[in-house]
Scaffold this motif. Structure first.
Motif, short mmCIF file in Angstrom:
data_model
loop_
_atom_site.label_atom_id
_atom_site.label_comp_id
_atom_site.label_asym_id
_atom_site.label_seq_id
_atom_site.Cartn_x
_atom_site.Cartn_y
_atom_site.Cartn_z
N GLU A 95 13.30 60.80 -84.59
CA GLU A 95 12.08 61.44 -84.10
C GLU A 95 11.22 60.44 -83.33
O GLU A 95 10.64 60.77 -82.29
CB GLU A 95 11.29 62.07 -85.24
N ALA A 96 11.14 59.20 -83.81
CA ALA A 96 10.39 58.16 -83.10
C ALA A 96 10.98 57.94 -81.71
O ALA A 96 10.24 57.76 -80.73
CB ALA A 96 10.38 56.86 -83.89
N CYS A 97 12.29 57.97 -81.59
CA CYS A 97 12.94 57.83 -80.28
C CYS A 97 12.56 58.99 -79.37
O CYS A 97 12.31 58.79 -78.18
CB CYS A 97 14.46 57.73 -80.44
N ALA A 98 12.49 60.20 -79.92
CA ALA A 98 12.09 61.36 -79.13
C ALA A 98 10.65 61.21 -78.65
O ALA A 98 10.34 61.48 -77.48
CB ALA A 98 12.26 62.65 -79.95
N TRP A 99 9.74 60.78 -79.53
CA TRP A 99 8.34 60.56 -79.15
C TRP A 99 8.27 59.52 -78.03
O TRP A 99 7.56 59.72 -77.04
CB TRP A 99 7.53 60.07 -80.35
N ALA A 100 8.98 58.41 -78.21
CA ALA A 100 8.93 57.31 -77.23
C ALA A 100 9.49 57.76 -75.88
O ALA A 100 8.92 57.46 -74.82
CB ALA A 100 9.69 56.10 -77.75
N TYR A 101 10.60 58.46 -75.90
CA TYR A 101 11.22 58.96 -74.68
C TYR A 101 10.23 59.85 -73.92
O TYR A 101 10.03 59.69 -72.71
CB TYR A 101 12.49 59.73 -75.02
N CYS A 102 9.60 60.78 -74.63
CA CYS A 102 8.65 61.69 -73.99
C CYS A 102 7.40 60.95 -73.52
O CYS A 102 6.86 61.26 -72.45
CB CYS A 102 8.28 62.82 -74.95
N ILE A 131 9.76 52.41 -78.41
CA ILE A 131 9.28 52.25 -77.02
C ILE A 131 10.14 51.24 -76.28
O ILE A 131 10.51 51.46 -75.12
CB ILE A 131 7.78 51.83 -77.00
N LYS A 132 10.47 50.14 -76.92
CA LYS A 132 11.33 49.13 -76.28
C LYS A 132 12.70 49.73 -75.96
O LYS A 132 13.22 49.54 -74.86
CB LYS A 132 11.49 47.90 -77.18
N ALA A 133 13.27 50.46 -76.91
CA ALA A 133 14.58 51.08 -76.68
C ALA A 133 14.49 52.12 -75.57
O ALA A 133 15.38 52.20 -74.70
CB ALA A 133 15.08 51.73 -77.97
N ALA A 134 13.41 52.91 -75.55
CA ALA A 134 13.23 53.92 -74.50
C ALA A 134 13.09 53.25 -73.14
O ALA A 134 13.64 53.73 -72.14
CB ALA A 134 11.99 54.77 -74.79
N TRP A 135 12.37 52.15 -73.10
CA TRP A 135 12.18 51.43 -71.84
C TRP A 135 13.53 50.90 -71.32
O TRP A 135 13.84 51.05 -70.15
CB TRP A 135 11.18 50.28 -72.01
N HIS A 136 14.30 50.29 -72.22
CA HIS A 136 15.61 49.76 -71.80
C HIS A 136 16.54 50.88 -71.35
O HIS A 136 17.28 50.72 -70.38
CB HIS A 136 16.23 48.92 -72.92
N ASP A 137 16.50 52.01 -72.03
CA ASP A 137 17.30 53.15 -71.63
C ASP A 137 16.88 53.64 -70.25
O ASP A 137 17.71 53.89 -69.37
CB ASP A 137 17.14 54.29 -72.65
N ARG A 138 15.58 53.73 -70.04
CA ARG A 138 15.05 54.20 -68.75
C ARG A 138 15.43 53.24 -67.62
O ARG A 138 15.84 53.65 -66.55
CB ARG A 138 13.54 54.33 -68.86
N GLN A 139 15.32 51.95 -67.87
CA GLN A 139 15.66 50.96 -66.85
C GLN A 139 17.16 50.99 -66.55
O GLN A 139 17.55 50.86 -65.40
CB GLN A 139 15.25 49.56 -67.31
N GLY A 140 17.97 51.20 -67.57
CA GLY A 140 19.41 51.29 -67.37
C GLY A 140 19.80 52.47 -66.50
O GLY A 140 20.72 52.39 -65.70
#
Length: 144
Positions: A95-102, A131-140
């Motif tokens: 759920e934290a990953c979903a919040w960060a992604y959004c 947030i860090k994981a979401a950022w890295h995913d977004r940059q990738g």
């Protein structure tokens, strides 16, 4: 065996995110579905083709619904949750990953530090890793 990639975690966490907003909204599900769709349109978080009904909103809270939830609904639920005086927190890592992604999809940030700093105070620590994981995913994804 469930996938462990970031986006798989996001998709698994979306039903809990929607359910938390629905539960804290404490209203008739048809009315909550209307609020979700209208907020998406007004806040420019997406353009729902149609306003979902309460049954659809409830269906989106089921664990198996992760791939069925439209991004506008998840982005809008995140937007609304982050403004609630109840100061809700994600209930799991998914759920934290979903919040960060959004969160990253809802606003523009130059780096993950500025995205984390812009979070409401009560969410900085619980969402820091996501947030860090979401950022890295977004940059990738930008490299594709």
């Amino acid at each position: 065996m469930p996938q462990d990639g970031f986006y798989a975690k996001v998709r698994r966490g979306l039903p809990a995110l929607i359910d938390q907003w629905r539960t804290l909204g404490q209203g008739d599900t048809d009315r909550l579905a209307l609020i979700l769709a209208e907020t998406a349109r007004v806040a420019r978080l997406g353009q729902p083709e149609a306003t979902p009904d309460g049954a659809t909103l409830v269906a989106w809270t089921k664990p198996e619904a992760g791939d069925e939830i439209p991004l506008w609904a998840a982005r809008t639920a995140t937007f609304l949750l982050m403004q609630m005086p109840a100061r809700p927190l994600p209930g799991s890592n998914d759920e934290a990953c979903a919040w960060a992604y959004c969160w990253l999809r809802n606003r523009d940030f130059t780096d993950h530090e500025s995205a984390e700093a812009a979070l409401p105070d009560h969410l900085r620590e619980p969402l820091a890793t996501a947030i860090k994981a979401a950022w890295h995913d977004r940059q990738g994804l930008r490299l594709i």
